[in-house]
Design a protein around this motif. Sequence first.
Motif, PDB file in Angstrom:
ATOM      1  N   LEU A  16      15.625  41.074  54.655  1.00 24.68           N
ATOM      2  CA  LEU A  16      14.881  41.949  53.546  1.00 24.68           C
ATOM      3  C   LEU A  16      13.617  41.141  53.266  1.00 24.68           C
ATOM      4  N   ILE A 217      18.435  47.892  44.716  1.00 18.64           N
ATOM      5  CA  ILE A 217      18.999  48.957  45.478  1.00 18.64           C
ATOM      6  C   ILE A 217      18.855  50.099  44.450  1.00 18.64           C
ATOM      7  N   ILE A 249      16.075  48.692  48.890  1.00 17.25           N
ATOM      8  CA  ILE A 249      16.935  49.422  49.689  1.00 17.25           C
ATOM      9  C   ILE A 249      17.292  50.532  49.086  1.00 17.25           C
TER      10      ILE A 249
END
Length: 679
Positions: A16, A217, A249
């Motif tokens: 990430l 997220i 994400i």
Amino acid sequence: MPQHPPFPHLFAPLDLGFTTLPNRILMGSMHTGLEEDKGDLRRLADYFAARARGGVGLMVTGGIAPNRQGWLAPFGAKLTTAAEARKHIPVTTAVHEAGGKICLQILHAGRYGMHPMLVAPSPIRARISPFRPWEMSPRLIRATIRDFARSAALAREAGYDGIEIMGSEGYLINQFTVPRTNKRTDTWGGSFENRIRFPLEIMRAVREKTGPDFIVIFRISMLDLVEEGSTWDEVVAFAKAIEAAGATIINTGIGWHEARIPTIATVVPRGAYTWVTERLKKEVSVPLITTNRINTPEKAEEILASGQADMVSMARPLLADPDFPSKAQAGQADTINTCIACNQACLDHVFEHKTASCLVNPRATSNPATPPTAAGNVAVVGAGPAGLSCAVELATRGLSVHLFEASGAIGGQFNMAKRIPGKEEYAETIRYFETMLKKTGVTLHLNTSASAAFLLEKGFQEVVLATGVAPRIPALEGIEHPKVLSYTDVLYDLKPLGKKVAIIGAGGIGFDVAMYLTTDDHVLPDDAARIVAYQQEWGIDPTYQHRGGLTTPHPEKPTRQIWMLQRSKGKVGATLGKTTGWAHRLTLKNRGVQMWNTVQYHRIDDAGLHLTVNGAPKVLDVDHVVVCAGQEPLRALQGPLEAAGIRVHLIGGAKLAAELDAKRAIEEGMVVAQTIRPG
Ligand code: NAP
Ligand code: SF4
């Protein structure tokens, strides 16, 4: 020859940028009730630490409100102060010590809040809620954005690796993004740009408060499954804007809670919604998580290998087996205790304000101390769910266990359940126990009716009776008529039936039999065929022509005319599971099944079933009458064994047929096994 590692895509790390996840498995957010524990969050810490030890890549907590109005229920968990943040430190510490990573989900319930303080973009009551929400003022909207950012910053202070912003399932953020619930005429409603302003400002404020090296997220509703939901173009534009606003994400959200389509129950085929995530993958570059009904490493690997998503979310499968990832990675997928998507001990419990557990894993949210190892011989009679659970637990403790089963296969009632269309998953529990019997060294004796004399002759001093049940046959004139069958004749012996059938009894098994009899396509060839049939049955449009992804449902044309009958007054199907019963009722209603209550049975003869309905006499001219009128316990061995001085332990249906229930049976098997001390 070099061995290929199992599931290479599932166990590929995900970089990430500022951190790397060890694999592609997300334990998705799921409320367990442990979030609301008074005092400390020790049990929540143990729960997540167990999953971290099991090797999951990333976990997300159950939903935590950013303020009081955002509560799901009064006094639900919230994160608004430094003191509340400190309560989470044991959770993040335990997870990190176990080598895991965890995000906190921030969830504002909006009009789904079950309390009178609830708020929403517009004052429109949800059909599943008794409360009408208050319309949010522009000032409250701005304060709520700040509250999301404050909770995110507090989560970081508490040691979380990131947060998830809950933007789907019909909660507050989702209520802003669609015309169904956002009727505002100010800058927070009307045009698409105005409707997505609230989530975008939340995303930006969260990123600003938490910095670049914090996982955020964003869970987007990719398919609302309600009228006046988003169009596909809006989903794409929203996802791109959320990516630009700083999401690390994007997670997939499917269906609002008020949607009349089951989205996670066992009737939903495996991987039924990965197509939605796949569509979005072509449009954004942040990693995408796909979700809903992915419960095996094989399915997860297939999804990732075909490029439909970058990660898979599995919440209930990790409730069912915390060691799912490590077992899969070690090439021992057959030892995974698979989630069968029954919802019976997880979601149904949460709706009843009880702590979630798991039907196939009674240890899911509590970790009873392992009982001391013991020696000695124990006989377990009956290899249904109760007997299997007991035998495996006894053998795990080191006892020598002999499991006797009169039929040629283990599984008991699950052998019938697995034949019901949409309940094929029940076969996985049988497979799990089959593996565990071998692994723990239980000696299995199939086709062996263990009589009392036989057990005495073999010298057993401890006998567990898991001998189950026999169908109850009501004392009714004509019950011996050849057109009368019991549910075991239908589901176990597969006796053929005519085109018109009356079912006496409308409990869980009556519904199963009706489901079985309304279709001849009992076994569809693969998941792809099941997904097409499911989409047609419920009106889900994979071409996404209309808002919400809905189209006209085409329920399966019933192969038979069915009447379901009960004597009591209440709604037919009222005893079914809280989160799944409505879908069973709706499926059968759509297939033209007649459901009658307040029925009095008189007799059965060549003319059919004679009965009175609400005082009016009728004759149902049916080919068959299937009796699903509950069960009687089978425990004939108890008396003679006890008379001979043997310690007898009754479990499952043999103990209590009136509440025949796999959840109780499996738990009882385990608990009784922990108490047995031979000698
Ligand atoms: P049940 O839920 O107790 O239902 C028995 C049905 O038979 C009732 O509708 C009852 O209605 C009727 N009945 C009872 N005694 C009768 C009599 N003497 N004559 C005529 N009708 C009679 O039992 P089940 O359907 O066998 O299910 C057993 C258990 O299996 C359930 O408790 C459930 O936990 C589990 N199960 C659940 C599901 C599910 O939720 N989908 C599926 C399968 C099994 P009246 O008394 O009103 O006539
Ligand atoms: Fe899965 Fe049922 Fe366990 Fe819930 S209770 S995790 S749905 S097996």
